[in-house]
Design an enzyme around this catalytic site. Structure first.
Site, PDB file in Angstrom:
ATOM      1  N   ARG A 137       0.842  -1.197   0.000  1.00 43.62           N
ATOM      2  CA  ARG A 137       0.000   0.000   0.000  1.00 43.62           C
ATOM      3  C   ARG A 137       0.878   1.248   0.000  1.00 43.62           C
ATOM      4  O   ARG A 137       1.936   1.275   0.648  1.00 43.62           O
ATOM      5  CB  ARG A 137      -0.934  -0.002   1.213  1.00 43.62           C
ATOM      6  CG  ARG A 137      -1.946  -1.147   1.181  1.00 43.62           C
ATOM      7  CD  ARG A 137      -2.848  -1.138   2.399  1.00 43.62           C
ATOM      8  NE  ARG A 137      -3.796  -2.257   2.348  1.00 43.62           N
ATOM      9  CZ  ARG A 137      -3.559  -3.470   2.814  1.00 43.62           C
ATOM     10  NH1 ARG A 137      -2.377  -3.737   3.394  1.00 43.62           N
ATOM     11  NH2 ARG A 137      -4.456  -4.431   2.713  1.00 43.62           N
TER      12      ARG A 137
ATOM     13  N   LYS B 198      -2.866  -1.890   7.580  1.00 48.59           N
ATOM     14  CA  LYS B 198      -4.314  -1.699   7.575  1.00 48.59           C
ATOM     15  C   LYS B 198      -5.011  -2.790   8.366  1.00 48.59           C
ATOM     16  O   LYS B 198      -5.999  -2.533   9.065  1.00 48.59           O
ATOM     17  CB  LYS B 198      -4.819  -1.696   6.127  1.00 48.59           C
ATOM     18  CG  LYS B 198      -6.320  -1.508   5.989  1.00 48.59           C
ATOM     19  CD  LYS B 198      -6.719  -1.496   4.529  1.00 48.59           C
ATOM     20  CE  LYS B 198      -8.219  -1.325   4.370  1.00 48.59           C
ATOM     21  NZ  LYS B 198      -8.633  -1.312   2.941  1.00 48.59           N
TER      22      LYS B 198
ATOM     23  N   HIS C 231      -1.974   3.240  -5.754  1.00 49.92           N
ATOM     24  CA  HIS C 231      -2.594   2.019  -5.240  1.00 49.92           C
ATOM     25  C   HIS C 231      -2.800   1.003  -6.364  1.00 49.92           C
ATOM     26  O   HIS C 231      -2.889  -0.211  -6.110  1.00 49.92           O
ATOM     27  CB  HIS C 231      -3.937   2.356  -4.584  1.00 49.92           C
ATOM     28  CG  HIS C 231      -4.381   1.348  -3.571  1.00 49.92           C
ATOM     29  ND1 HIS C 231      -4.901   0.128  -3.914  1.00 49.92           N
ATOM     30  CD2 HIS C 231      -4.375   1.388  -2.216  1.00 49.92           C
ATOM     31  CE1 HIS C 231      -5.210  -0.538  -2.825  1.00 49.92           C
ATOM     32  NE2 HIS C 231      -4.904   0.195  -1.773  1.00 49.92           N
TER      33      HIS C 231
ATOM     34  N   ARG D 190      -0.836  -2.380  -6.923  1.00 52.60           N
ATOM     35  CA  ARG D 190      -1.249  -3.610  -6.260  1.00 52.60           C
ATOM     36  C   ARG D 190      -2.190  -4.406  -7.163  1.00 52.60           C
ATOM     37  O   ARG D 190      -2.080  -5.627  -7.268  1.00 52.60           O
ATOM     38  CB  ARG D 190      -1.935  -3.273  -4.933  1.00 52.60           C
ATOM     39  CG  ARG D 190      -0.961  -2.736  -3.890  1.00 52.60           C
ATOM     40  CD  ARG D 190      -1.685  -2.139  -2.694  1.00 52.60           C
ATOM     41  NE  ARG D 190      -2.589  -3.057  -2.022  1.00 52.60           N
ATOM     42  CZ  ARG D 190      -2.220  -4.030  -1.206  1.00 52.60           C
ATOM     43  NH1 ARG D 190      -0.916  -4.244  -0.987  1.00 52.60           N
ATOM     44  NH2 ARG D 190      -3.106  -4.799  -0.605  1.00 52.60           N
TER      45      ARG D 190
ATOM     46  N   HIS E 162      -3.642  -9.141   2.215  1.00 52.87           N
ATOM     47  CA  HIS E 162      -5.091  -9.142   2.342  1.00 52.87           C
ATOM     48  C   HIS E 162      -5.505 -10.025   3.502  1.00 52.87           C
ATOM     49  O   HIS E 162      -4.887 -11.063   3.754  1.00 52.87           O
ATOM     50  CB  HIS E 162      -5.735  -9.650   1.048  1.00 52.87           C
ATOM     51  CG  HIS E 162      -5.718  -8.636  -0.045  1.00 52.87           C
ATOM     52  ND1 HIS E 162      -5.884  -8.962  -1.374  1.00 52.87           N
ATOM     53  CD2 HIS E 162      -5.549  -7.290  -0.011  1.00 52.87           C
ATOM     54  CE1 HIS E 162      -5.821  -7.863  -2.117  1.00 52.87           C
ATOM     55  NE2 HIS E 162      -5.613  -6.839  -1.311  1.00 52.87           N
TER      56      HIS E 162
ATOM     57  N   TYR F  93      -2.521 -19.657   9.961  1.00 51.38           N
ATOM     58  CA  TYR F  93      -1.762 -20.551   9.076  1.00 51.38           C
ATOM     59  C   TYR F  93      -1.077 -19.758   7.974  1.00 51.38           C
ATOM     60  O   TYR F  93       0.096 -19.981   7.659  1.00 51.38           O
ATOM     61  CB  TYR F  93      -2.719 -21.581   8.464  1.00 51.38           C
ATOM     62  CG  TYR F  93      -2.077 -22.436   7.383  1.00 51.38           C
ATOM     63  CD1 TYR F  93      -1.142 -23.427   7.708  1.00 51.38           C
ATOM     64  CD2 TYR F  93      -2.391 -22.241   6.041  1.00 51.38           C
ATOM     65  CE1 TYR F  93      -0.551 -24.203   6.727  1.00 51.38           C
ATOM     66  CE2 TYR F  93      -1.797 -23.013   5.049  1.00 51.38           C
ATOM     67  CZ  TYR F  93      -0.894 -23.993   5.402  1.00 51.38           C
ATOM     68  OH  TYR F  93      -0.307 -24.756   4.425  1.00 51.38           O
TER      69      TYR F  93
END
Length: 397
Positions: free
Chosen positions: A242, A269, A332, A335, A359, A369
């Site tokens: 980001r 974030k 942005h 991404r 994410h 995990y």
């Protein structure tokens, strides 16, 4: 004999304080140092007392007489003017401590202690400023829905639909905090849900065509400007994090030996630390930048002061100077470009790509995990991606 302004101005200080009387208990106390102070003498329950009204000429003769008359009306209702004045001062202090701005700052301080990301805290402070000084001074208990709506409409009329809606949401958080801390009984912002125009969902513009992306990479290579901007532009497509995380990158977060950039949770974030594997190309860019800013805190310091990083719109501004409109490409958008091209390659596990993009993964077990999984694949993917960018930049596929 009643006082006049001329008599007051002609009252000169002497070695001792003295009074210049008006009528009905009002007089002016003239002190040796020259100050002139209004006082009202009155009796309460047979005891003589004095009420201080303030200095002359800040308090005029007419204002002093009006204050005296108000005090006499209080006495007529068995109210001690000094007690009423002290109570008014206490109430004013309470109102000030319960102002919207004060409650908002208290909420921000609480969120700071809880570790909320600094960019989010900055945005909350910005919201307080956007609502204005006059609104900020208003006691939270007295603010009506229409009053808040008036402030929000100012932004809506200027076409700032998203800002208006975000401000309503922020104000609601402040009011709910005021209710939770027993300083308000309701949230007027909640009653405004649905009154503002909803902004259309905005997607960040991005280039996902390999040929066009290669042209962008060549434009970045040719870009000339402040070194912080030049190298930030070069690094952005390689790490595709980001914009706020990249511009606030610190040297302490980079491990050159292990080729990894560890972003602390306070900057993320999703409120979790994030590790970014660094390719040989990314390390080379950072090595060059280290010779320019390595003695400071930030990798990409502002041109105005090394104590702060480049601003949040710097990369977008550079893209505009390169000829790319906001409908074509954004900071942005790198991404989106990476996500699209990596997925289209068919070489990498989609979960590894999502983890690289930091994410949030649904489900706490799966999220834990994914914190440790895919690291080896992500390291290989980071190097493949940088090699692929070099091929695109050089006109290949």
């Amino acid at each position: 004999m009643a006082l006049t302004d001329t008599a007051i101005r002609n009252a000169k200080p002497t070695d001792k304080p003295y009074k210049v009387t008006d009528s009905q208990g009002l007089y002016l106390l003239v002190n040796p140092r020259g100050s002139k102070l209004w006082r009202v003498k009155y009796r309460m329950n047979g005891v003589e007392r004095k009420l201080a009204l303030g200095p002359y000429p800040e308090i005029t003769l007419a204002e002093a007489r009006a204050a005296r008359d108000a005090a006499r009306r209080q006495l007529a209702h068995a109210v001690d003017p000094n007690v009423a004045k002290r109570q008014a001062r206490i109430e004013a202090s309470i109102r000030a401590s319960n102002s919207f701005a004060t409650v908002a700052e208290e909420l921000i301080e609480k969120k700071t202690r809880e570790g909320l990301a600094e960019p989010t805290l900055e945005k909350m402070r910005w919201f307080v400023k956007l609502l204005g000084t006059d609104f900020g001074k208003r006691p939270v208990t007295e603010i009506m829905p229409q009053e808040l709506l008036h402030e929000l409409r100012k932004h809506e009329r200027r076409g700032r639909l998203e800002t208006a809606n975000l401000l309503r949401s922020f104000a609601s958080r402040v009011f709910r905090y005021a209710v939770a801390t027993a300083r308000a009984e309701r949230d007027p912002a909640q009653l405004l849900i649905g009154t503002l125009t909803s902004p259309r969902v905005k997607h960040f513009a991005a280039i996902t065509d390999p040929v066009a992306f290669g042209a962008l990479l060549r434009a970045i290579e040719d870009y000339q400007g402040d070194p912080s901007v030049m190298y930030a532009l070069k690094l952005t497509p390689h790490v595709f994090q980001r914009p706020g995380e990249l511009r606030q990158m610190e040297w302490a977060e980079i491990n050159f030996d292990k080729a990894v950039w560890i972003i602390p949770e306070g900057k993320m974030k999703m409120r979790q630390p994030h590790s970014v594997p660094l390719s040989r190309q990314a390390l080379a860019i950072l090595t060059e930048m280290r010779g320019l800013s390595g003695s400071g805190r930030y990798v990409f310091p502002s041109v105005r002061t090394r104590a702060r990083p480049i601003s949040d719109n710097t990369i977008n501004a550079a893209l505009r100077r390169m000829g790319y409109s906001k409908e074509q490409m954004t900071a942005h958008g790198f991404r989106t470009s990476a996500s699209s091209l990596l997925n289209e390659s068919g070489k990498w596990n989609p979960d590894a790509i999502e983890r690289a993009l930091a994410h949030m993964v649904a489900g706490s077990v799966r999220r834990i995990y994914n914190q440790s999984a895919y690291w080896k694949e992500r390291v290989e993917m980071a190097q493949w991606w940088s090699d692929y960018l070099c091929r695109l930049r050089d006109g290949g596929m």
